[in-house]
Design a protein around this motif. Sequence first.
Motif, mmCIF file in Angstrom:
data_model
loop_
_atom_site.group_PDB
_atom_site.id
_atom_site.type_symbol
_atom_site.label_atom_id
_atom_site.label_comp_id
_atom_site.label_asym_id
_atom_site.label_seq_id
_atom_site.Cartn_x
_atom_site.Cartn_y
_atom_site.Cartn_z
ATOM 1 N N GLY A 115 0.926 -1.231 -0.038
ATOM 2 C CA GLY A 115 -0.093 0.091 -0.177
ATOM 3 C C GLY A 115 1.024 1.423 0.084
ATOM 4 O O GLY A 115 0.230 2.207 -0.345
ATOM 5 N N SER A 116 2.218 1.198 0.515
ATOM 6 C CA SER A 116 2.738 2.238 0.305
ATOM 7 C C SER A 116 3.876 2.296 -0.865
ATOM 8 O O SER A 116 4.835 3.077 -0.770
ATOM 9 C CB SER A 116 3.653 2.622 1.744
ATOM 10 O OG SER A 116 4.326 1.550 1.988
ATOM 11 N N ARG A 117 4.066 1.211 -1.433
ATOM 12 C CA ARG A 117 5.171 1.037 -2.698
ATOM 13 C C ARG A 117 4.418 0.772 -3.995
ATOM 14 O O ARG A 117 3.454 -0.138 -3.917
ATOM 15 C CB ARG A 117 6.269 0.338 -2.026
ATOM 16 C CG ARG A 117 7.100 0.806 -1.055
ATOM 17 C CD ARG A 117 8.061 -0.352 -0.586
ATOM 18 N NE ARG A 117 9.367 0.335 0.169
ATOM 19 C CZ ARG A 117 10.254 -0.573 0.478
ATOM 20 N NH1 ARG A 117 10.371 -1.629 0.156
ATOM 21 N NH2 ARG A 117 10.921 0.300 1.507
ATOM 22 N N THR A 118 5.005 1.156 -4.817
ATOM 23 C CA THR A 118 4.541 0.655 -5.958
ATOM 24 C C THR A 118 5.966 0.811 -7.292
ATOM 25 O O THR A 118 6.796 1.189 -7.008
ATOM 26 C CB THR A 118 3.358 1.333 -6.917
ATOM 27 O OG1 THR A 118 2.830 0.549 -8.020
ATOM 28 C CG2 THR A 118 3.645 2.718 -7.082
ATOM 29 N N ALA A 119 5.637 0.454 -8.519
ATOM 30 C CA ALA A 119 6.457 0.522 -9.541
ATOM 31 C C ALA A 119 5.961 1.121 -10.862
ATOM 32 O O ALA A 119 4.816 0.741 -10.980
ATOM 33 C CB ALA A 119 7.251 -0.920 -9.841
ATOM 34 N N VAL A 120 6.453 2.145 -11.429
ATOM 35 C CA VAL A 120 6.104 2.517 -12.674
ATOM 36 C C VAL A 120 7.171 2.198 -13.497
ATOM 37 O O VAL A 120 8.426 2.153 -13.435
ATOM 38 C CB VAL A 120 6.125 4.084 -12.475
ATOM 39 C CG1 VAL A 120 5.835 4.946 -14.162
ATOM 40 C CG2 VAL A 120 4.904 4.813 -11.550
ATOM 41 N N PHE A 121 6.790 1.641 -14.747
ATOM 42 C CA PHE A 121 7.569 1.131 -15.651
ATOM 43 C C PHE A 121 7.059 1.163 -17.097
ATOM 44 O O PHE A 121 5.803 1.265 -17.389
ATOM 45 C CB PHE A 121 7.841 -0.433 -15.150
ATOM 46 C CG PHE A 121 7.168 -1.451 -15.256
ATOM 47 C CD1 PHE A 121 6.848 -2.162 -16.355
ATOM 48 C CD2 PHE A 121 6.414 -1.402 -13.981
ATOM 49 C CE1 PHE A 121 5.621 -2.983 -16.127
ATOM 50 C CE2 PHE A 121 5.301 -2.367 -13.940
ATOM 51 C CZ PHE A 121 4.836 -3.354 -15.012
ATOM 52 N N ARG A 122 7.959 0.935 -17.977
ATOM 53 C CA ARG A 122 7.594 0.633 -19.286
ATOM 54 C C ARG A 122 7.894 -0.428 -20.028
ATOM 55 O O ARG A 122 9.010 -1.378 -19.540
ATOM 56 C CB ARG A 122 8.470 1.914 -20.160
ATOM 57 C CG ARG A 122 8.208 2.038 -21.729
ATOM 58 C CD ARG A 122 8.912 3.010 -22.388
ATOM 59 N NE ARG A 122 8.580 3.616 -23.757
ATOM 60 C CZ ARG A 122 9.235 3.306 -24.812
ATOM 61 N NH1 ARG A 122 10.625 3.137 -24.741
ATOM 62 N NH2 ARG A 122 8.806 3.796 -26.002
ATOM 63 N N PHE A 123 7.164 -1.061 -20.748
ATOM 64 C CA PHE A 123 7.251 -2.358 -21.495
ATOM 65 C C PHE A 123 6.949 -1.945 -23.222
ATOM 66 O O PHE A 123 6.178 -1.078 -23.550
ATOM 67 C CB PHE A 123 6.603 -3.416 -21.214
ATOM 68 C CG PHE A 123 4.847 -3.316 -21.124
ATOM 69 C CD1 PHE A 123 4.275 -3.596 -22.315
ATOM 70 C CD2 PHE A 123 4.216 -2.964 -20.234
ATOM 71 C CE1 PHE A 123 3.131 -3.492 -22.515
ATOM 72 C CE2 PHE A 123 2.798 -2.815 -20.578
ATOM 73 C CZ PHE A 123 2.052 -3.170 -21.555
ATOM 74 N N ARG A 124 7.749 -2.660 -24.026
ATOM 75 C CA ARG A 124 7.175 -2.886 -25.200
ATOM 76 C C ARG A 124 6.601 -4.264 -25.807
ATOM 77 O O ARG A 124 7.064 -5.205 -25.052
ATOM 78 C CB ARG A 124 8.506 -2.897 -26.157
ATOM 79 C CG ARG A 124 9.222 -1.466 -26.065
ATOM 80 C CD ARG A 124 10.604 -1.434 -26.723
ATOM 81 N NE ARG A 124 11.708 -2.178 -25.847
ATOM 82 C CZ ARG A 124 12.729 -2.363 -26.225
ATOM 83 N NH1 ARG A 124 13.128 -2.241 -27.166
ATOM 84 N NH2 ARG A 124 13.651 -3.009 -25.235
ATOM 85 N N ARG A 125 5.846 -4.343 -26.557
ATOM 86 C CA ARG A 125 4.947 -5.482 -26.890
ATOM 87 C C ARG A 125 5.245 -5.697 -28.363
ATOM 88 O O ARG A 125 4.972 -4.861 -29.038
ATOM 89 C CB ARG A 125 3.454 -5.448 -26.572
ATOM 90 C CG ARG A 125 2.731 -6.393 -26.784
ATOM 91 C CD ARG A 125 1.181 -6.414 -26.614
ATOM 92 N NE ARG A 125 0.376 -7.394 -26.792
ATOM 93 C CZ ARG A 125 -0.794 -7.582 -26.798
ATOM 94 N NH1 ARG A 125 -1.256 -6.428 -26.563
ATOM 95 N NH2 ARG A 125 -1.466 -8.699 -26.724
ATOM 96 N N TYR A 126 5.683 -6.808 -28.609
ATOM 97 C CA TYR A 126 6.066 -7.283 -30.213
ATOM 98 C C TYR A 126 5.075 -8.231 -30.475
ATOM 99 O O TYR A 126 4.766 -9.265 -29.890
ATOM 100 C CB TYR A 126 7.379 -7.931 -30.160
ATOM 101 C CG TYR A 126 8.422 -6.772 -30.004
ATOM 102 C CD1 TYR A 126 8.919 -6.065 -31.028
ATOM 103 C CD2 TYR A 126 8.764 -6.495 -28.430
ATOM 104 C CE1 TYR A 126 10.182 -4.990 -30.466
ATOM 105 C CE2 TYR A 126 9.889 -5.681 -28.398
ATOM 106 C CZ TYR A 126 10.369 -4.937 -29.370
ATOM 107 O OH TYR A 126 11.326 -4.070 -29.089
ATOM 108 N N ILE A 127 4.819 -8.260 -31.830
ATOM 109 C CA ILE A 127 4.132 -9.442 -32.350
ATOM 110 C C ILE A 127 4.818 -9.949 -33.644
ATOM 111 O O ILE A 127 4.944 -9.003 -34.600
ATOM 112 C CB ILE A 127 2.680 -9.288 -32.981
ATOM 113 C CG1 ILE A 127 1.731 -8.844 -31.525
ATOM 114 C CG2 ILE A 127 2.083 -10.183 -33.299
ATOM 115 C CD1 ILE A 127 0.353 -8.231 -31.783
#
Length: 197
Positions: A115-127
């Motif tokens: 409840g007091s921590r999280t992560a923000v992140f980026r991903f790439r999706r490939y097909i």
Amino acid sequence: MQPFYQGKLDVFCAIYAVLNAFQKLSGISVWQAKSLLMEILLRLPEENPQGWRACVRNETDYIWLVAELLQTYGTNMGLAWHRPWADYAEERNEPAVIPGDIWTTMAEWTARHPGSRTAVFRFRRYIPPRELPVVCHWTVADRFMGDTLFLFDASKEESAVHFLDRGGFAVRRAVVPSGCQIVLEPAAIFLLERQAV
């Protein structure tokens, strides 16, 4: 709690991810989020015209924008953040960060103070067989349940990624297991924490 949803035609998922992280950790309301979004959209073109153009044209990785938003607004909300793999660069063929490292780090980070921590992140999706990603997206870690990470995500698209499995992603495009479509970017992982008052 529902995430703030991104508009279908804009390229501001990085901004929405940060706003969703603020909602998760600081409980900002819809009206506070709207006010912040408006301020960001008015301030950025004046303060950083080149960066703004890159954002609107989707010609950036948005890491600088996420860092700026966390510094400008998150600090005032009592949030601290760091990037464990800030210097990681895939093209330099550095010592490999493996998916298990990322999974363990994010899972332990969020579990230590729920409840007091999280992560923000980026991903790439490939097909396959496409070489370029079909999606580059910023999101927020919601919760880990067993071998699944559920996302607190800005996208309402039916085909959007709403969870990641422990073995369902890679960290380098050159080393993608068969059937895997998701590449998490180590340099684009921000670990956020609400500071004790």
